[in-house]
Design an enzyme around this catalytic site. Structure first.
Site, PDB file in Angstrom:
ATOM      1  N   PRO A 180       0.826  -1.343  -0.046  1.00 34.09           N
ATOM      2  CA  PRO A 180      -0.050  -0.168  -0.064  1.00 34.09           C
ATOM      3  C   PRO A 180       0.940   1.290  -0.101  1.00 34.09           C
ATOM      4  O   PRO A 180       1.879   1.397   0.867  1.00 34.09           O
ATOM      5  CB  PRO A 180      -0.663  -0.019   1.282  1.00 34.09           C
ATOM      6  CG  PRO A 180      -0.877  -1.667   1.701  1.00 34.09           C
ATOM      7  CD  PRO A 180       0.653  -2.105   0.963  1.00 34.09           C
ATOM      8  N   GLN A 185      -7.105  -1.770   1.475  1.00 34.88           N
ATOM      9  CA  GLN A 185      -6.535  -1.554   2.946  1.00 34.88           C
ATOM     10  C   GLN A 185      -7.481  -0.386   3.486  1.00 34.88           C
ATOM     11  O   GLN A 185      -7.430   0.841   3.197  1.00 34.88           O
ATOM     12  CB  GLN A 185      -5.179  -1.214   3.060  1.00 34.88           C
ATOM     13  CG  GLN A 185      -4.437  -0.980   4.310  1.00 34.88           C
ATOM     14  CD  GLN A 185      -3.232  -0.211   4.536  1.00 34.88           C
ATOM     15  OE1 GLN A 185      -3.052   0.930   4.100  1.00 34.88           O
ATOM     16  NE2 GLN A 185      -2.175  -0.897   4.933  1.00 34.88           N
ATOM     17  N   TYR A 230      -1.793   5.600  12.892  1.00 36.44           N
ATOM     18  CA  TYR A 230      -3.029   5.952  12.497  1.00 36.44           C
ATOM     19  C   TYR A 230      -4.306   5.547  13.614  1.00 36.44           C
ATOM     20  O   TYR A 230      -3.507   5.022  14.915  1.00 36.44           O
ATOM     21  CB  TYR A 230      -3.479   5.527  11.360  1.00 36.44           C
ATOM     22  CG  TYR A 230      -2.720   6.035  10.024  1.00 36.44           C
ATOM     23  CD1 TYR A 230      -2.646   7.483   9.987  1.00 36.44           C
ATOM     24  CD2 TYR A 230      -2.004   5.159   9.236  1.00 36.44           C
ATOM     25  CE1 TYR A 230      -1.723   8.071   9.006  1.00 36.44           C
ATOM     26  CE2 TYR A 230      -1.087   5.842   8.147  1.00 36.44           C
ATOM     27  CZ  TYR A 230      -1.141   7.182   8.114  1.00 36.44           C
ATOM     28  OH  TYR A 230      -0.182   7.578   7.375  1.00 36.44           O
ATOM     29  N   ARG A 282      -2.465  -4.947   9.201  1.00 35.11           N
ATOM     30  CA  ARG A 282      -1.084  -4.492   9.305  1.00 35.11           C
ATOM     31  C   ARG A 282      -0.791  -3.887  10.632  1.00 35.11           C
ATOM     32  O   ARG A 282      -1.712  -3.127  11.334  1.00 35.11           O
ATOM     33  CB  ARG A 282      -0.929  -3.365   8.143  1.00 35.11           C
ATOM     34  CG  ARG A 282       0.503  -2.646   8.321  1.00 35.11           C
ATOM     35  CD  ARG A 282       0.807  -1.709   7.184  1.00 35.11           C
ATOM     36  NE  ARG A 282       1.451  -2.481   6.115  1.00 35.11           N
ATOM     37  CZ  ARG A 282       2.248  -1.842   5.130  1.00 35.11           C
ATOM     38  NH1 ARG A 282       2.717  -0.575   5.151  1.00 35.11           N
ATOM     39  NH2 ARG A 282       2.656  -2.808   4.082  1.00 35.11           N
TER      40      ARG A 282
END
Length: 773
Positions: free
Chosen positions: A415, A493, A574, A622
């Site tokens: 990604p 994703q 994030y 992830r």
């Protein structure tokens, strides 16, 4: 105390003091005297001439080539005493695997010192044995140049530690240098699984009738076995008994041998004033890659050359460090990977026998699948067959199954945020970008992080899946991939920016706030990502529910859009990553505190997504396996996090690192994140995707075949070359089912000829002055 100011401007030094009479110091002395016969060169060595620790020294052909060029006399003397061999033996659980073609040369350390002593004396170097060097301050005043070659525990370095800023890092194993009165016929690694834990022997010949034997084990194994209570002779006898089969029942001998903890030495600077560090005083590299003496000798070569090539001492010492530091840093990365492999040896014991041997041989990442294949095609072929590679198939082109999805090869387009959407809608750029990489042959192509809400965007250019229009735009892209690149899977994703949102496009200022038009941020805790950045609101329980539902709705749109795989982004600081890290989650409710609590919300989101994601399609997660910051997530936490997601139905874990806190200190290097994937794979028992500076198909083959990962995700290489996988197949001569050239591109499946390459090879060299006839 520091050396007197101004001494660094001295021209080529006439008076040289060398502290330490090991190979590096002696070789530096010989070179400096040979290049300047009128120089006064003095070496201080506190031990006697024949005192030495350890037994044999291994030198590479590259190092020997440098020695031959700089001082043929020393080279000739060395080669007269070398023993050479080509094989490496790995003995594990009663089975020996041999890999050939490696080309080692070794001699006794005492013999090496004798050769260097003789050369120094012949050149007129003053050697002072059993003599403590004068105080470093005095040496710095009285000599033009002071070379600190006094080892790991350098007195000179410690005197000026405020200038050099040394850092010594101890590691987790104990080891002892011993010797045997016979010559192994190969470099031998033998594994002993004892009631106390795993122990290993590293052995190699250094004379026709002698071998070095190093015995190594984890600190806790060493204590459990009682070595901490044994003296030198008792330890030696005990080691001989444990490795009796490797030794043929013969005894071991010691020479002031003591159990030692290896320490990696790093210095912020290598010189100050007229004092310079050399060899182990400047840097160390673990003995398992045999580089201590090699590095010291190469330091001496570089130092002597730089002193000849530059008009002032200051310029010479700067050039010396600039030349050597990158080489040493690369070696230290390889050595660190090697020593950590042996520290964690028990992790690999249950691997298939040949894979275990291949894993050991490639542990430092310097030996790879391709150069092993060139050295010993028989051995490498046997490893590939055991792994399940069809004939003529590189490991990267073997298929891999995740739930109902079979990937035709092990390459993933990682990604990569493109910041090129409008109102979250992917457009022509995304079609061309992802379509080109799908045509390029990878088994799986991943989208960038697709945001589950407008509030969850990183930048105004981020793509989303929070509207029907966005879902339709993504379906256009998945339809293209499935129709025009059959056999390539495409994955989405899903993520939420959390506290790292409302920032500029990457090329306008990465992680910098928007100049205007900002939107409010939310996070696990009200902590800005960077000083001066926007402080997010701490999420209430009601908002947690809302965000969970946003993920669920986005997953439903992703399924309708035709994605083959869904990855939940719980990394890089994030939103969901912010819950996992103790550095970013300071909550005192059920979603903060213990790792179990910090996992609660990410797992709730995962469960909500898994419930609506089609059962036959795989889900991955992830994670950041380390925050690269004190007090943050570490590798042990990563294993626990991976286990938790696997228990909830994750089919694989995409193991990344860092980007969680702005003050992180990552340790970059080639494939630097793969050890974390390796650990997660073996300890959590879940398939993994490795990422992070994997750039060559050789690295991919090596990592897959060694069992360190199941899939390899590459980002920048696919920006450089959208057809990276196709070209990897062409360069390896592979044309099987693991990759397929699109019909319109087949004419380009062989590298174009770029120039004439049929010139006749020279067969005869005529030397000047030769008489013919």
């Amino acid at each position: 105390m520091l050396p007197p100011e101004g001494t660094s401007a001295t021209p080529r030094p006439r008076r040289v003091a060398i502290v330490g009479g090991g190979p590096g110091g002696l070789y530096a002395a010989a070179l400096l005297k040979r290049l300047g016969p009128d120089r006064q060169v003095t070496v201080w060595e506190r031990n006697a001439p024949d005192d030495t620790f350890g037994f044999g020294v291994v030198l590479s052909d590259e190092t020997l080539g440098g020695i031959e060029h700089a001082d043929p006399v020393i080279h000739e003397a060395l080669t007269a005493h070398f023993v050479r061999w080509d094989d490496i033996d790995i003995v594990h659980r009663g089975t020996r695997h041999t890999s050939s073609g490696h080309g080692f040369a070794a001699l006794g350390r005492r013999r090496l010192l004798e050769i260097l002593h003789a050369r120094c004396r012949a050149l007129g170097v003053e050697l002072r044995f059993r003599s403590q060097a004068p105080d470093p301050d005095r040496l710095a005043r009285e000599y033009d140049l002071v070379v600190a070659a006094d080892g790991v525990h350098s007195t000179v370095r410690e005197t000026y530690r405020d200038a050099f800023w040394p850092r010594l890092t101890p590691h987790r194993c104990r080891y002892i240098w011993l010797a045997a009165d016979f010559a192994f016929d190969a470099f031998r690694f033998e594994i002993a699984e004892t009631e106390h834990g795993v122990m290993q022997l590293h052995g190699y010949p250094y004379a026709p009738d002698a071998s070095t034997v190093i015995v190594e084990m984890r600190e806790e194994v060493w204590r459990a076995a009682g070595f901490d209570e044994l003296d030198e002779s008792e330890s030696t006898a005990r080691c001989a008994k444990i490795f009796a089969e490797a030794l043929g029942g013969r005894p071991l001998k010691s020479n002031k041998s003591a159990w030692t903890v290896f320490r990696t030495v790093v210095n912020a600077r290598w010189s100050h004033g007229n004092v310079v560090l050399l060899g182990d005083a400047a840097h160390t590299a673990h003995f398992s890659i045999g580089s201590g003496t090699k590095l010291a000798v190469e330091d001496a070569l570089a130092l002597a050359a730089c002193l000849e090539e530059h008009p002032t001492l200051a310029e010479a010492l700067t050039a010396y460090e600039e030349e050597r530091r990158p080489v040493v840093a690369s070696t230290q990365r390889a050595a660190r990977a090697s020593l950590e492999w042996f520290e964690d040896l028990s992790r690999y014991l249950d691997q298939p026998p040949r894979q275990f041997a291949f894993n050991l041989l490639t542990r430092s990442r310097r030996v790879t699948h391709e150069n092993l294949r060139l050295r010993d095609a028989r051995f490498t072929g046997s490893v590939e067959r055991e792994f399940g590679c069809p004939p003529g198939t590189p490991p990267m082109f073997t298929p891999f199954r995740l739930r109902g999805l079979t990937l035709r090869n092990r390459v993933v387009v990682s990604p990569m945020d493109m910041y090129s959407a409008t109102d979250g809608v992917p457009g022509d750029f995304h079609l061309v970008h992802l379509g080109a990489r799908a045509l390029g042959g990878a088994g799986l192509v991943m989208t960038e992080m697709v945001c589950v809400s407008a509030e969850g965007r990183i930048t105004p250019g981020c793509a989303g899946l929070y509207t029907g229009r966005q879902g339709e735009a993504w379906k256009r892209i998945t339809d293209f991939v499935h129709a025009r690149a059959p056999g390539t899977a495409i994955g989405v994703q899903l993520g939420h920016s959390g506290r790292k949102g409302s920032t500029r496009l990457m090329w306008e200022g990465m992680d910098e706030p928007l100049p205007d038009g900002n939107w409010p941020l939310v996070a696990a805790s009200p902590l800005p990502y960077k000083p001066g950045g926007q402080t997010p609101r701490e999420l209430s329980r009601a908002r947690l529910t809302d965000i969970r539902e946003e993920f669920r709705a986005a997953a439903e749109r992703a399924a309708r859009a035709g994605f083959d795989l869904l990855e939940l982004h719980c990394a890089h600081g994030y939103l969901l990553s912010g819950f996992l890290s103790p550095l970013t989650n300071r909550r005192t409710d059920a979603y903060g505190g213990s790792l179990e609590n910090r996992l609660r919300f990410p797992l709730e989101v995962f469960d909500a997504v898994r419930a609506v994601w089609p059962g036959e399609r795989p889900m991955t997660v992830r994670i950041s396996a380390t925050d690269w910051a004190e007090g943050g997530t570490d590798a042990e936490d990563a294993v626990a996090i991976a286990r938790a997601f696997a228990s909830h139905g994750a089919d694989a874990v995409d193991v990344s690192t860092g980007q969680v806190v702005a003050d992180e200190r990552p340790e970059f290097g080639r494939s630097y994140q793969t050890p974390y994937a390796d650990r997660v794979r073996h300890e959590a028992g879940v398939p993994v995707i490795a990422v992070g500076a994997i750039s060559s198909w050789d690295d991919v083959n090596s990592l897959i075949l060694a069992g360190r990962t199941d899939l390899c995700a590459l980002a920048r290489p696919h920006l450089y070359d959208p057809h990276w996988t196709l070209h990897a197949a062409a360069e390896q001569g592979y044309e099987g089912p693991g990759v397929a050239w699109p019909a319109p591109y087949r004419a380009g499946s062989r590298r174009p000829v770029t120039g004439r390459n049929d010139a006749p090879r020279p067969r005869l060299t005529l030397h000047t002055g030769r008489q013919d006839g």
